[in-house]
Motif scaffolding. Sequence first.
Motif, PDB file in Angstrom:
ATOM      1  N   TYR A  58      52.074  29.417 -60.667  1.00  0.00           N
ATOM      2  CA  TYR A  58      51.775  28.118 -61.276  1.00  0.00           C
ATOM      3  C   TYR A  58      51.523  28.214 -62.778  1.00  0.00           C
ATOM      4  CZ  TYR A  58      51.160  26.319 -56.519  1.00  0.00           C
ATOM      5  OH  TYR A  58      51.363  25.943 -55.216  1.00  0.00           O
ATOM      6  N   LYS A  59      51.916  27.189 -63.505  1.00  0.00           N
ATOM      7  CA  LYS A  59      51.624  27.068 -64.936  1.00  0.00           C
ATOM      8  C   LYS A  59      50.145  26.759 -65.130  1.00  0.00           C
ATOM      9  CE  LYS A  59      56.174  24.977 -65.956  1.00  0.00           C
ATOM     10  NZ  LYS A  59      56.829  23.764 -66.475  1.00  0.00           N
ATOM     11  N   SER A  60      49.658  26.928 -66.370  1.00  0.00           N
ATOM     12  CA  SER A  60      48.239  26.701 -66.642  1.00  0.00           C
ATOM     13  C   SER A  60      47.830  25.257 -66.367  1.00  0.00           C
ATOM     14  CB  SER A  60      47.912  27.071 -68.094  1.00  0.00           C
ATOM     15  OG  SER A  60      48.658  26.271 -68.996  1.00  0.00           O
ATOM     16  N   GLY A  61      48.754  24.319 -66.604  1.00  0.00           N
ATOM     17  CA  GLY A  61      48.436  22.913 -66.353  1.00  0.00           C
ATOM     18  C   GLY A  61      48.467  22.536 -64.890  1.00  0.00           C
ATOM     19  N   GLU A  62      48.918  23.452 -64.033  1.00  0.00           N
ATOM     20  CA  GLU A  62      48.960  23.221 -62.584  1.00  0.00           C
ATOM     21  C   GLU A  62      47.903  24.038 -61.851  1.00  0.00           C
ATOM     22  OE1 GLU A  62      53.886  23.046 -62.719  1.00  0.00           O
ATOM     23  OE2 GLU A  62      52.814  24.808 -61.968  1.00  0.00           O
ATOM     24  N   LEU A  63      47.313  24.986 -62.562  1.00  0.00           N
ATOM     25  CA  LEU A  63      46.543  26.039 -61.917  1.00  0.00           C
ATOM     26  C   LEU A  63      45.141  25.616 -61.497  1.00  0.00           C
ATOM     27  CD1 LEU A  63      46.824  29.012 -61.158  1.00  0.00           C
ATOM     28  CD2 LEU A  63      46.033  29.610 -63.451  1.00  0.00           C
ATOM     29  N   GLY A  64      44.460  24.820 -62.318  1.00  0.00           N
ATOM     30  CA  GLY A  64      43.074  24.471 -62.037  1.00  0.00           C
ATOM     31  C   GLY A  64      42.902  23.776 -60.700  1.00  0.00           C
ATOM     32  N   LYS A  65      43.750  22.770 -60.458  1.00  0.00           N
ATOM     33  CA  LYS A  65      43.642  22.010 -59.210  1.00  0.00           C
ATOM     34  C   LYS A  65      43.911  22.895 -58.000  1.00  0.00           C
ATOM     35  CE  LYS A  65      43.108  18.216 -56.827  1.00  0.00           C
ATOM     36  NZ  LYS A  65      43.951  17.024 -57.079  1.00  0.00           N
ATOM     37  N   ARG A  66      44.938  23.748 -58.093  1.00  0.00           N
ATOM     38  CA  ARG A  66      45.249  24.633 -56.961  1.00  0.00           C
ATOM     39  C   ARG A  66      44.130  25.642 -56.741  1.00  0.00           C
ATOM     40  NH1 ARG A  66      49.372  21.512 -59.339  1.00  0.00           N
ATOM     41  NH2 ARG A  66      51.056  21.258 -57.815  1.00  0.00           N
ATOM     42  N   SER A  67      43.560  26.161 -57.816  1.00  0.00           N
ATOM     43  CA  SER A  67      42.425  27.080 -57.682  1.00  0.00           C
ATOM     44  C   SER A  67      41.236  26.366 -57.046  1.00  0.00           C
ATOM     45  CB  SER A  67      42.023  27.636 -59.056  1.00  0.00           C
ATOM     46  OG  SER A  67      43.072  28.385 -59.628  1.00  0.00           O
ATOM     47  N   GLY A  68      41.050  25.098 -57.415  1.00  0.00           N
ATOM     48  CA  GLY A  68      39.960  24.315 -56.851  1.00  0.00           C
ATOM     49  C   GLY A  68      40.140  24.065 -55.363  1.00  0.00           C
ATOM     50  N   ILE A  69      41.361  23.755 -54.970  1.00  0.00           N
ATOM     51  CA  ILE A  69      41.645  23.530 -53.541  1.00  0.00           C
ATOM     52  C   ILE A  69      41.417  24.824 -52.762  1.00  0.00           C
ATOM     53  CG2 ILE A  69      43.478  23.026 -51.873  1.00  0.00           C
ATOM     54  CD1 ILE A  69      44.633  21.080 -53.947  1.00  0.00           C
TER      55      ILE A  69
END
Length: 474
Positions: free
Chosen positions: A148-159
């Motif tokens: 994932y790109k940095s702009g996609e990563l936070g939400k996936r890490s949160g999930i």
Amino acid sequence: MRWKTIRQFLWGEVPSSKLEQRLLLKLDWFILSYCCFMYFTNYLDRANVNNAYVSGMKQELNMQGNDFNKINTIFTCGYIVGMIPNNLMLQVVPPRLWFPSMQIVWGVLTFCSSTVHNVQQLYAIRFFQGISEASTFVGTHYILGSWYKSGELGKRSGIFTSSGLAGTLFSGVLQAAVYQHLEGVGGRSGWRWLFIIDGVITLPIALYGFLVFPDVPSTTKAFYLSEEERALSQDRLDSDVVHHSLSWDLAKRVLSRWRWYGCSLLFAISGETESFGSNNLMGQWLSAIGGYTVEQVDYYPSGVTAFGIASTLVCATWTDYTRARWPVLVYMCFCCTVAAICILVWSSPTGLKFFAYYFAGASYAGQATTFAWANQICADDYQERAIVLASMNMWNNAVNAWWPLLFYPATDAPRFKRGMIAMICTCTATLGVTWLVWYLERREQRLAKRKAMKHETREDSPNPVEIDKPLKDE
């Protein structure tokens, strides 16, 4: 335009094409589904020890003094030992084989936990469970950063992080149900049935991982990805990534930069804000003051985890949209400081203490954000990223091995006075290190930008060799 903004806020960076959109849907389904199920069982196992302790295990195994804290400390020692080797194994063994294999190991050990007759046997089992479970958390963050790109990563890490919290949440509910319906069935105590059910849940999920996990973009052979999608998965992240062979030069490369030191220090300290939940302080408090049933002692602390899940998802969504990670750590420190003060003032009403413990669940929001931040910082070097992510969790657990024994011993229940003072100090230190990492990242970005501009200037010059020579007199 408004819909695009809303979509970007809720799910991260908007895909640039239908091909990329289709790729992301597949990645979200197969990577997140397995990683979340895997982490769910990982945390279910950890939380079950806490719930078993207050549901009859303490009395049946004749546990005394700080035996409970020693169980967690020995598990943590195994976790530390397994951290970096597990992450480096992902560079050698395909993740689709390594992750499920480790999950089978800890699933079998969970079954073994239901048969122990003394606390010493549980010590040995928990050490080896720590080694096997060390593969999951940092390994998954490494995999997420690979796809994932940095702009996609936070939400996936949160999930992903929330799935572990869901395991903790479900554990309390499961233990209460087991205590009500399986206590004494087949001559086994309810807490023993809890470990059996945990093992039964774990093994089928490992089989699912063998079937669907896609490895990393450069080696994936996933049946559900087309050749075009496999190529895109590399192209959209690999433009500036440096690939190195596995060698001793890795240690020199990692130790000569600030990233390993800064990120490791950040999570070594900030991770201790989770002490409220990881040591089940609310459950120990309720059990120590009396007046609550076993079911209530299992159920009520679930509110800490529920608030942690909500905080994690909201903060992860916000950081992907703003690309700023540090404000989440400020929010987390504020909540934990307020909670510690409310509990420290022992004359405060019981209702306020309930609020304080639940409010402290915000500490879990920092976990996903901190690792997404490290993935972002180290995005240009796969091997350095693997080491940094593993080291962050390793150093946090190195601190956590003795931290609860010193500040949150079971003998301090219900007040945990030393622990509340330590929490306030931890939050203060976290704010300082957060500023340091933010400053160092900004400085590195400025230097990289200047270097790139100088390189462009040389390339644009009609005669780069002569550019710095003075003009001769005519």
